[in-house]
Design a protein around this motif. Sequence first.
Motif, PDB file in Angstrom:
ATOM      1  N   HIS A 351      34.698  40.129  49.197  1.00 57.17           N
ATOM      2  CA  HIS A 351      36.117  39.935  48.881  1.00 57.17           C
ATOM      3  C   HIS A 351      36.329  38.616  48.138  1.00 57.17           C
ATOM      4  CE1 HIS A 351      36.780  42.533  52.675  1.00 57.17           C
ATOM      5  NE2 HIS A 351      36.934  43.298  51.605  1.00 57.17           N
ATOM      6  N   VAL A 352      35.597  37.582  48.566  1.00 57.32           N
ATOM      7  CA  VAL A 352      35.711  36.265  47.922  1.00 57.32           C
ATOM      8  C   VAL A 352      35.243  36.344  46.472  1.00 57.32           C
ATOM      9  CG1 VAL A 352      34.884  33.878  47.936  1.00 57.32           C
ATOM     10  CG2 VAL A 352      35.460  35.000  50.092  1.00 57.32           C
ATOM     11  N   VAL A 353      34.103  37.009  46.252  1.00 58.58           N
ATOM     12  CA  VAL A 353      33.577  37.146  44.885  1.00 58.58           C
ATOM     13  C   VAL A 353      34.601  37.848  44.002  1.00 58.58           C
ATOM     14  CG1 VAL A 353      31.794  38.209  43.446  1.00 58.58           C
ATOM     15  CG2 VAL A 353      31.162  37.138  45.615  1.00 58.58           C
ATOM     16  N   ASP A 354      35.137  38.955  44.483  1.00 61.64           N
ATOM     17  CA  ASP A 354      36.098  39.736  43.704  1.00 61.64           C
ATOM     18  C   ASP A 354      37.361  38.930  43.414  1.00 61.64           C
ATOM     19  OD1 ASP A 354      36.950  42.132  42.427  1.00 61.64           O
ATOM     20  OD2 ASP A 354      38.152  42.651  44.172  1.00 61.64           O
ATOM     21  N   ALA A 355      37.885  38.260  44.452  1.00 66.44           N
ATOM     22  CA  ALA A 355      39.121  37.487  44.284  1.00 66.44           C
ATOM     23  C   ALA A 355      38.920  36.318  43.323  1.00 66.44           C
ATOM     24  CB  ALA A 355      39.607  36.974  45.640  1.00 66.44           C
ATOM     25  N   ALA A 356      37.785  35.632  43.433  1.00 64.55           N
ATOM     26  CA  ALA A 356      37.507  34.479  42.569  1.00 64.55           C
ATOM     27  C   ALA A 356      37.341  34.925  41.115  1.00 64.55           C
ATOM     28  CB  ALA A 356      36.260  33.744  43.039  1.00 64.55           C
ATOM     29  N   LEU A 357      36.649  36.025  40.909  1.00 66.37           N
ATOM     30  CA  LEU A 357      36.463  36.537  39.544  1.00 66.37           C
ATOM     31  C   LEU A 357      37.796  36.939  38.927  1.00 66.37           C
ATOM     32  CD1 LEU A 357      33.215  38.700  39.830  1.00 66.37           C
ATOM     33  CD2 LEU A 357      33.536  36.629  38.455  1.00 66.37           C
ATOM     34  N   GLN A 358      38.614  37.634  39.702  1.00 63.06           N
ATOM     35  CA  GLN A 358      39.922  38.053  39.183  1.00 63.06           C
ATOM     36  C   GLN A 358      40.789  36.843  38.831  1.00 63.06           C
ATOM     37  OE1 GLN A 358      42.141  41.250  41.033  1.00 63.06           O
ATOM     38  NE2 GLN A 358      40.296  42.043  42.030  1.00 63.06           N
ATOM     39  N   ALA A 359      40.794  35.857  39.727  1.00 56.39           N
ATOM     40  CA  ALA A 359      41.607  34.658  39.491  1.00 56.39           C
ATOM     41  C   ALA A 359      41.109  33.899  38.263  1.00 56.39           C
ATOM     42  CB  ALA A 359      41.593  33.762  40.717  1.00 56.39           C
ATOM     43  N   ALA A 360      39.795  33.747  38.154  1.00 52.92           N
ATOM     44  CA  ALA A 360      39.219  33.008  37.017  1.00 52.92           C
ATOM     45  C   ALA A 360      39.499  33.719  35.707  1.00 52.92           C
ATOM     46  CB  ALA A 360      37.712  32.834  37.220  1.00 52.92           C
ATOM     47  N   ARG A 361      39.304  35.028  35.690  1.00 49.56           N
ATOM     48  CA  ARG A 361      39.518  35.779  34.450  1.00 49.56           C
ATOM     49  C   ARG A 361      40.966  35.767  34.024  1.00 49.56           C
ATOM     50  NH1 ARG A 361      35.237  40.437  36.428  1.00 49.56           N
ATOM     51  NH2 ARG A 361      33.338  39.286  35.782  1.00 49.56           N
ATOM     52  N   ALA A 362      41.875  35.924  35.007  1.00 47.10           N
ATOM     53  CA  ALA A 362      43.305  35.882  34.687  1.00 47.10           C
ATOM     54  C   ALA A 362      43.696  34.514  34.127  1.00 47.10           C
ATOM     55  CB  ALA A 362      44.130  36.208  35.931  1.00 47.10           C
TER      56      ALA A 362
END
Length: 366
Positions: A351-362
């Motif tokens: 969940h952390v990996v997914d959330a961090a990637l989404q936040a960084a990309r956005a």
Amino acid sequence: MYDYIIVGAGLYGAIFAHEAMKAGKSCLVVERRSHIGGNIYTKEIEGIQVHQYGAHIFHTSNKDVWDYIGQFATFNRYTNCPVAYYKGQMYNMPFNMNTFHKIWGVITPTEAKAKIEEQVKEYGVKEPKNLEEQAISLVGKDIYEILVKGYTEKQWGRRATELPPEIIKRLPVRLTYDNNYFNDLYQGIPVGGYTQIIEKMLEGAKVRLNVDYLKEKENLRPLGKKVVYTGPVDAYFDYCFGELEYRTVRFETEILDTDNYQGNAVVNYTEYEVPYTRIIEHKHFEFGTQEKTVISREYPVTWKKGDEPYYPVNDEKNGALYARYKELADREEDILFGGRLGLYRYMDMHHVVDAALQAARAELEE
């Protein structure tokens, strides 16, 4: 002047830094502890990668997440099959046909299902008002008393009759002889530990350890255009609405002069009278053959300010308090809140990996 000051060198902060640097941004990472990695930090002891903050088993059904984390380490085939110790007997977790056969002597799924249904019907509670009633209404009295009650009461520091039923919305009942705890497509442990993953992610960043951002904020904030904050959200606002609640854990780690202490990486102790919830034998995560072994006992502890916060207490009271902090966080300029502490949310690693990637990309697309 850095493009980003990232507060916290755990998984979330490291992923954000890695993605930002790939996009040509500069990052200053500040970490309160004396090491990187946050709670997934592993340290080599006696040739064994020891999980310093409890067992971390990577599992996910998200192929993008699995492929992403796989860039930084080779993952082995470890499958999480914990066992539970209760009054001199060992039981398989999660509840499956091996468990039911051990408790009731049943052989077939039909027999196991009938036994559970019989106990649930006998209990007869239609609208559970606490965790105990909820659990027995799902799996019956025997499983509850052997495998749920003591462990849960130790974990939360309260009797099951005092805990809300929402904590156990469902209990997994697996009517197959399958001891694999997770249902995910992908699962494993990085060969050589987790710390190497964070090291690779942070290559190219300026990292400062033993720095408390909130204490040094006046000096640090002018150094970056934006801040990514992964610390406790209530601490950021100086607890102006009060403290959010957590459960924390105390670890007692021992080096033993034997090559195999318990024969499994994870053994849960479900009796309330045993003060720890589980013992981790770290070498089994990587199928180790070292002459010695390292074990860690985990003791649940009531959190107080200054302790390491582990598990957010996501009940109604804390949810309402977090909502007030989130309003403040949303109004902050040039600061992003993330991670389990910044978002006050229990998160597994995937969940952390997914959330961090989404936040960084956005953020980087913007």
